[in-house]
Structures are given as C-alpha cells and as structure tokens.
Scaffold this motif. Structure first.
Motif, PDB file in Angstrom:
ATOM      1  N   GLU A   1       4.536   4.171   6.635  1.00  0.00           N
ATOM      2  CA  GLU A   1       5.018   5.535   6.419  1.00  0.00           C
ATOM      3  C   GLU A   1       5.785   6.040   7.637  1.00  0.00           C
TER       4      GLU A   1
ATOM      5  N   ASN B   1       4.241   9.437  -2.170  1.00  0.00           N
ATOM      6  CA  ASN B   1       5.460   8.819  -1.660  1.00  0.00           C
ATOM      7  C   ASN B   1       6.608   9.012  -2.653  1.00  0.00           C
TER       8      ASN B   1
ATOM      9  N   ASP C   1       1.336   3.508  -7.395  1.00  0.00           N
ATOM     10  CA  ASP C   1       0.184   4.428  -7.432  1.00  0.00           C
ATOM     11  C   ASP C   1       0.261   5.492  -6.332  1.00  0.00           C
ATOM     12  N   ASN C   2       1.102   5.276  -5.333  1.00  0.00           N
ATOM     13  CA  ASN C   2       1.225   6.247  -4.241  1.00  0.00           C
ATOM     14  C   ASN C   2       2.178   7.367  -4.680  1.00  0.00           C
TER      15      ASN C   2
ATOM     16  N   SER D   1       3.444   1.237  -3.245  1.00  0.00           N
ATOM     17  CA  SER D   1       2.851   1.000  -4.563  1.00  0.00           C
ATOM     18  C   SER D   1       3.174   2.156  -5.510  1.00  0.00           C
TER      19      SER D   1
ATOM     20  N   ARG E   1       0.841  -1.199   0.000  1.00  0.00           N
ATOM     21  CA  ARG E   1       0.000   0.000   0.000  1.00  0.00           C
ATOM     22  C   ARG E   1       0.882   1.258   0.000  1.00  0.00           C
ATOM     23  N   HIS E   2       1.903   1.247   0.850  1.00  0.00           N
ATOM     24  CA  HIS E   2       2.728   2.446   0.981  1.00  0.00           C
ATOM     25  C   HIS E   2       3.664   2.655  -0.210  1.00  0.00           C
TER      26      HIS E   2
END
Ligand code: SF4
Length: 309
Positions: free
Chosen positions: A283, A68, A64-65, A62, A59-60
């Motif tokens: 994160e 980040n 798509d982030n 990815s 999730r962190h």
C-alpha cells in the motif's frame, strides 16, 4: 501487464512483474534497465523473497480488498500477474515455481517472452497454467530483427515458423489460452506491412507499441511515422491495439526485478521507483509512485495492460 476488461462492473486487474533485467537478445530500444544501488539481487533468485512479495501483492490487490478498489475508483473481480523481463524464461525453473505459487494465491497468470527459450517441454508445463501467452516479435524480415538486436549471441532469431509453432502448440495444449503478439514500432520497422503475417498467425491480440524513449532514444520515431504504421494495419480491426507514448506513461502497475513499483517517464529520464514492497508494504509503496487515475481507468475500460518483454 493488460487486460480484457469485460463490461463495466467486472474486470481483471493486471500487475506486471518484470522478474529480471537479463536477456539473451540485445534490442537497441530495450527498456529493461532498472537502476539498483550496490549489488542488490533480483528477487527471482530468492524463492522465499519472491513468495513473500507475491503474497503481499495479492493481499493488497485482491478483489476482496474493497477499500483499495474504492481508493482507485475502479472495480475488478480478478487479479492477473503478468511475468515479463528481460527474458523471464532465462530462469525457467524459477518461473514455473512462481507461476504455481501465484495460482495458488489466487492470481491468474500470463507471461511475455521473446520465445527463444520456449521449448516444447516447457510449453507443455506452462501453457495449461497461463491465461495469456505474449510473444514479442518486431518484424517478419530476418535482417530487420538482427539490426534491431532481436538475435542471440549466435545471431539466432525467432523465425516466423518458430512463432507459428509456438502459437499452434499453445492453442493445442490449452484451448482457453489467449495468444498475443507485441510489436515495438521503431525506426527500423515502421515502414513494414505486417498485415499478412498477423492474419496468418491470427493471435487473439496484436499489441502495437510506439518505441518509448524512456531509457534511450535510439530507434525512436516521429508521431507521423507511428501513425503511418497504425493506419497501414487498420484493416486488421480490433485484433490490433495501438499504444502511443502518452498512453504508456503512468498507466501501468509495474514491479521491477528488485521488488519496487516503478513508472515510465516520457522525458527520457528513466523510471521513478517506490521503496521495496517487502520493506514498506504494497500500500505504502504504491502510493509512492506517480500514476494517473484517469489513464489507469481508461486502460481498464478498453484492453491490454501488459508491458513488453
Ligand atoms: S527481447 Fe525484450 S528484454 Fe530482451 S533485449 Fe529485446 S526488448 Fe529487451
């Protein structure tokens, strides 16, 4: 965990998860020693916790982030989970499960092993799922391997013919699988010429790492000794990727067996740890460890970011 970073606009972010401290070898320079209070269990023994941490990491990190990516000042279009140890294949059933979960989440997956537990049935199961298979191998000389500690309790070592069979088999089972050999240059092998062996095995990458005195200084070598080893093998060209101690400090994303980010220290003071990722989230945990953005980005622009087995 490394990458091949193709070009400047796209690339692969590599997250190294050292799933266990346990190993059937006993290398004198071994870095696989993580401090943990009490009887905290390694995450690999809890399928639920392993799956939850993998999901949080993906999730962190990815692609798509985008927030980040902006924070790290880099771009990547895929994330690879590199499984290392200890010896990850001591827990082969758990590893097969983790590889499947990681792929389902969207990770590419690679594995670093000492090769001793890589049976043909396991290879058949794993090779089609992996993008890179890394084998740690320090010497073509049996007595040197034994002296380093690269032998099990029956004094069995991974022979050259074993290594050749594994590489051949991996290529046959998955022609897209990239094969990598990791060699730690230390006080017992720095005078060796491994050129012929590497040419014969023709891995896609030969990663040459100077023994890093983070946990112990046993078998540490001087600057000129590492330089001599690298120079001796220069004719191998781009297949060889050499990393000196300074290159290895605060330039990897690494997770320990207890689900914490950690970083190398070059001063023999062990590792620096974050809180547990499952407690504070990826994160916050990632912000807690020291890392050097320039080194990190440089690693991306060049290649390799797996740690050793
Ligand atoms: S094979 Fe890797 S994990 Fe095992 S003892 Fe050697 S360095 Fe440590």
């Amino acid at each position: 965990m490394a990458v091949t970073y193709h070009g400047t606009q796209s690339g692969e972010l590599v997250i190294n998860w050292h799933v266990t401290e346990a190993c059937n070898y006993r290398c004198r320079y071994c870095y696989s020693k993580w401090h943990a209070e009490g009887s905290r269990k390694e995450l690999i023994h809890s399928p639920k916790a392993s799956a939850a941490m993998l999901a949080e990491i993906y999730r962190h990190f990815s692609p798509d982030n985008r927030l980040n990516q902006a924070r790290l000042g880099m771009q990547w279009d895929s994330v690879r989970l590199s499984l290392a140890g200890g010896e990850p294949l001591l827990y082969s059933r758990e590893i097969v499960g983790i590889v499947a979960q990681a792929r389902e989440l969207g990770f590419k997956v690679s594995l670093i092993t000492n090769g001793s537990r890589l049976t043909q049935p396991l290879m058949t199961e794993l090779a089609p799922q992996l993008s890179i298979l890394g084998l740690s191998f320090d010497s073509a000389i049996a007595s040197t391997n034994r002296e380093i500690g690269r032998a099990d309790r029956h004094e069995q070592i991974l022979s050259l013919s074993d290594l050749a069979i594994v590489i051949e088999s991996g290529r046959h089972l998955n022609p897209a699988l990239r094969m990598k050999i990791n060699t730690v240059v230390n006080a017992l092998n720095f005078t060796e010429d491994m050129s012929q062996l590497i040419q014969q095995l023709a891995p896609d990458k030969w990663k040459v790492l100077r023994m890093l005195p983070t946990i112990t200084s046993d078998l540490a070598i001087a600057d000129h000794e590492f330089a001599e080893f690298v120079t001796r093998h220069k004719r191998l060209g781009v297949i060889m990727a050499a990393e000196d101690n300074n290159d290895m400090v605060e330039s990897y994303i690494m997770i320990d067996p207890h689900g914490r980010f950690f970083q190398n220290s070059s001063r023999g003071t062990g590792y620096h740890y974050s809180d547990e990722i499952l407690k504070v989230g990826a994160e916050t945990a990632f912000r807690e460890i020291g890392w050097q953005p320039d080194k990190f980005r440089f690693r991306y622009r060049t290649s390799v970011s797996e740690t050793i087995a």
